[in-house]
Design an enzyme around this catalytic site. Structure first.
Site, PDB file in Angstrom:
ATOM      1  N   HIS A   1       4.536  -0.895 -11.131  1.00  0.00           N
ATOM      2  CA  HIS A   1       3.667   0.280 -10.992  1.00  0.00           C
ATOM      3  C   HIS A   1       4.037   1.288 -12.079  1.00  0.00           C
ATOM      4  O   HIS A   1       4.446   2.414 -11.787  1.00  0.00           O
ATOM      5  CB  HIS A   1       3.799   0.918  -9.593  1.00  0.00           C
TER       6      HIS A   1
ATOM      7  N   HIS B   1      -6.560  -9.906  -3.828  1.00  0.00           N
ATOM      8  CA  HIS B   1      -6.226  -8.516  -4.170  1.00  0.00           C
ATOM      9  C   HIS B   1      -6.553  -8.257  -5.642  1.00  0.00           C
ATOM     10  O   HIS B   1      -6.199  -9.052  -6.505  1.00  0.00           O
ATOM     11  CB  HIS B   1      -4.731  -8.313  -3.890  1.00  0.00           C
TER      12      HIS B   1
ATOM     13  N   GLU C   1      -5.458  -5.813  -7.626  1.00  0.00           N
ATOM     14  CA  GLU C   1      -4.451  -5.199  -8.503  1.00  0.00           C
ATOM     15  C   GLU C   1      -4.069  -6.218  -9.584  1.00  0.00           C
ATOM     16  O   GLU C   1      -4.010  -7.424  -9.327  1.00  0.00           O
ATOM     17  CB  GLU C   1      -3.220  -4.756  -7.685  1.00  0.00           C
TER      18      GLU C   1
ATOM     19  N   ASP D   1      -1.569  -7.343 -11.002  1.00  0.00           N
ATOM     20  CA  ASP D   1      -0.484  -8.328 -10.896  1.00  0.00           C
ATOM     21  C   ASP D   1      -0.946  -9.608 -10.197  1.00  0.00           C
ATOM     22  O   ASP D   1      -0.246 -10.618 -10.228  1.00  0.00           O
ATOM     23  CB  ASP D   1       0.768  -7.745 -10.203  1.00  0.00           C
TER      24      ASP D   1
ATOM     25  N   HIS E   1      -2.141  -3.036   0.626  1.00  0.00           N
ATOM     26  CA  HIS E   1      -2.057  -1.597   0.464  1.00  0.00           C
ATOM     27  C   HIS E   1      -3.186  -1.016  -0.372  1.00  0.00           C
ATOM     28  O   HIS E   1      -3.131   0.168  -0.742  1.00  0.00           O
ATOM     29  CB  HIS E   1      -0.702  -1.250  -0.191  1.00  0.00           C
TER      30      HIS E   1
ATOM     31  N   ASP F   1       0.308  -9.106  -0.731  1.00  0.00           N
ATOM     32  CA  ASP F   1       1.431  -8.171  -0.887  1.00  0.00           C
ATOM     33  C   ASP F   1       2.268  -8.025   0.394  1.00  0.00           C
ATOM     34  O   ASP F   1       3.485  -7.788   0.321  1.00  0.00           O
ATOM     35  CB  ASP F   1       0.924  -6.785  -1.298  1.00  0.00           C
TER      36      ASP F   1
ATOM     37  N   TYR G   1      10.903  -2.678  -0.665  1.00  0.00           N
ATOM     38  CA  TYR G   1       9.475  -2.913  -0.894  1.00  0.00           C
ATOM     39  C   TYR G   1       8.643  -2.256   0.217  1.00  0.00           C
ATOM     40  O   TYR G   1       7.660  -1.569  -0.040  1.00  0.00           O
ATOM     41  CB  TYR G   1       9.279  -4.425  -0.916  1.00  0.00           C
TER      42      TYR G   1
ATOM     43  N   HIS H   1       4.648 -11.898  -3.721  1.00  0.00           N
ATOM     44  CA  HIS H   1       5.868 -11.549  -4.469  1.00  0.00           C
ATOM     45  C   HIS H   1       7.079 -12.077  -3.693  1.00  0.00           C
ATOM     46  O   HIS H   1       7.141 -11.953  -2.468  1.00  0.00           O
ATOM     47  CB  HIS H   1       6.045 -10.030  -4.576  1.00  0.00           C
TER      48      HIS H   1
HETATM   49 FE1  FEO Z   1      -0.806  -4.575  -4.805  1.00  0.00          FE
HETATM   50 FE2  FEO Z   1       1.284  -7.029  -5.798  1.00  0.00          FE
HETATM   51  O1  FEO Z   1      -0.158  -5.861  -5.960  1.00  0.00           O
END
Ligand code: FEO
Length: 395
Positions: free
Chosen positions: A23, A79, A81, A83, A147, A166, A194, A227
């Site tokens: 981030h 998701h 995002e 990543d 999230h 996530d 996390y 992750h």
């Molecule tokens: Fe919300 Fe691992 O991205």
């Protein structure tokens, strides 16, 4: 290189051994991370998520060694995002018509980030499912605001795998891949960090979502997040932890954080820590100089705490900028059910303690009136007030 998860399901993600922050620089990384993508090869071939944009070429090169891209029947995009979706632009150049199953919010988000490409989106909602052959299917579960608005999980019947994206992840690079094979101390430390820094602001939604998923009565043999490690040994242990963590979690710990100009505020911090240990030897005490130590690690200690004490000297009618920034970040994490006390030195105007108390109240803490406010440097008279302040924090 693929790694088998179970039967016809493989991990095809990217292990980010060298990652130092996430981030932007808002989340510190000390033990690497991974972006987990998965390949399901039943009668249908399905790719679940991709990896972060900078690794898109490595990802594609590796994926092509494992599967003919034209054989991918559809993509699950849990998701938006970058990543997890940052490799889509490159992947979709090769297989532009492949259906992408995702939420409606995903489309807005991914097009906002990567532009409109007229990809073949298939919008799904909780409870929708698709058959993948061999008697198995994928069931979609929206994870709104866990999230991001677009977040989603997918459950695979037959093998009983929850691809949770996530949720239940950690920023932790583990070549060994599975929770039972890795260093437990590091795993749980990273899982809590996390949760604290990414999910705690949404804790009430975490509790609701766990109840909702439990009510579905789906047998879960594996939780495969996006992750860190895959939970295959007692996978529900991380769900149980999330239920605890999301419910105003605290341990018997008090954390003292401060910044200082000429060490006076440091002395108060140390005296408070000694007094806590004197009054309550079983209480864990942690002391951090906000300006010198990692904010995400400190927040994790605050997450565990039942109370905190925050110190700053008065500087130009205010508190130190390091403490201002720290409290702003702490407010955004929405901690609940924690006490707080303020302390600090001053030379003339002396506003810091009052400002700290106001900011801590605004950040959701139950602020006690007792405080330590020292003119120039702490005196024995100031220290004499510490037992009462400590007793209130411990009560
Ligand atoms: Fe919300 Fe691992 O991205």
């Amino acid at each position: 290189m693929r790694k088998q998860v179970k039967n016809n399901v493989s991990w095809v993600g990217y292990t980010d051994w060298e990652l130092e922050s996430f981030h932007g620089d808002d989340y510190s990384i000390y033990n690497g991370s991974s972006q987990n993508a998965y390949l399901i090869e039943e009668e249908k071939t399905v790719l679940v998520d991709t990896v972060w944009t900078p690794h898109r070429f490595d990802f594609l090169e590796n994926l092509k060694k494992e599967v003919d891209l034209n054989k991918i029947d559809f993509i699950i995009a849990n998701h938006a995002e970058c990543d997890h979706s940052g490799s889509l632009t490159e992947l979709m150049k090769e297989i532009p018509n492949t259906p992408i199953y995702c939420t409606a919010a995903f489309v807005k988000s991914v097009e906002g980030q990567f532009g409109k490409h007229n990809w073949n989106f298939k919008i799904v909602k909780t409870g929708d499912s698709i058959e993948i052959g061999n008697g198995k299917k994928l069931i979609f579960i929206e994870m709104k605001m866990l999230h991001w608005p677009d977040s989603m999980a997918v459950y695979m019947t037959g093998d009983n795998i929850l691809f949770s994206n996530d949720a239940f992840g950690q920023h932790y690079a583990a070549g060994e891949l599975f929770n039972d094979k890795t260093n437990q101390c590091l795993l749980w430390k990273e899982a809590m960090k996390y949760f604290t820094n990414i999910l705690n602001p949404f804790a009430p939604l975490v509790s609701k979502k766990i109840q909702e998923i439990s009510a579905l009565n789906l047998p879960i043999d594996i939780i495969a997040p996006s992750h860190g490690v895959i939970w295959r040994d007692n996978p529900m242990q991380i769900v149980e932890k999330y239920a605890l963590w999301a419910d105003a979690y605290q341990e018997n710990q008090i954390t003292i954080v401060y910044d200082t100009m000429w060490e006076g505020t440091t002395k108060i911090a140390h005296k408070i820590s000694e007094e806590i240990q004197k009054q309550s030897p079983d209480t864990i005490v942690k002391v951090f100089n906000i300006a010198k130590q990692d904010k995400n690690e400190i927040m994790t200690e605050i997450f565990k705490s039942k109370a905190i004490a925050v110190g700053s000297p008065t500087a130009v009618n205010d508190i130190l900028s390091s403490v201002t920034g720290f409290i702003a970040f702490m407010k955004s994490l929405k901690f609940k059910n924690k006490k707080a006390a303020a302390f600090g030195c001053y030379g003339w105007s002396g506003e810091s303690v009052k400002i700290l108390q106001e900011k801590l109240k605004d950040a959701g803490f139950n602020v006690i009136e007792e405080n330590i406010k020292s003119l120039w440097k702490p005196t024995e008279e100031d220290f004499a007030k510490i037992p009462e302040l400590t007793a209130k924090l411990l009560a």
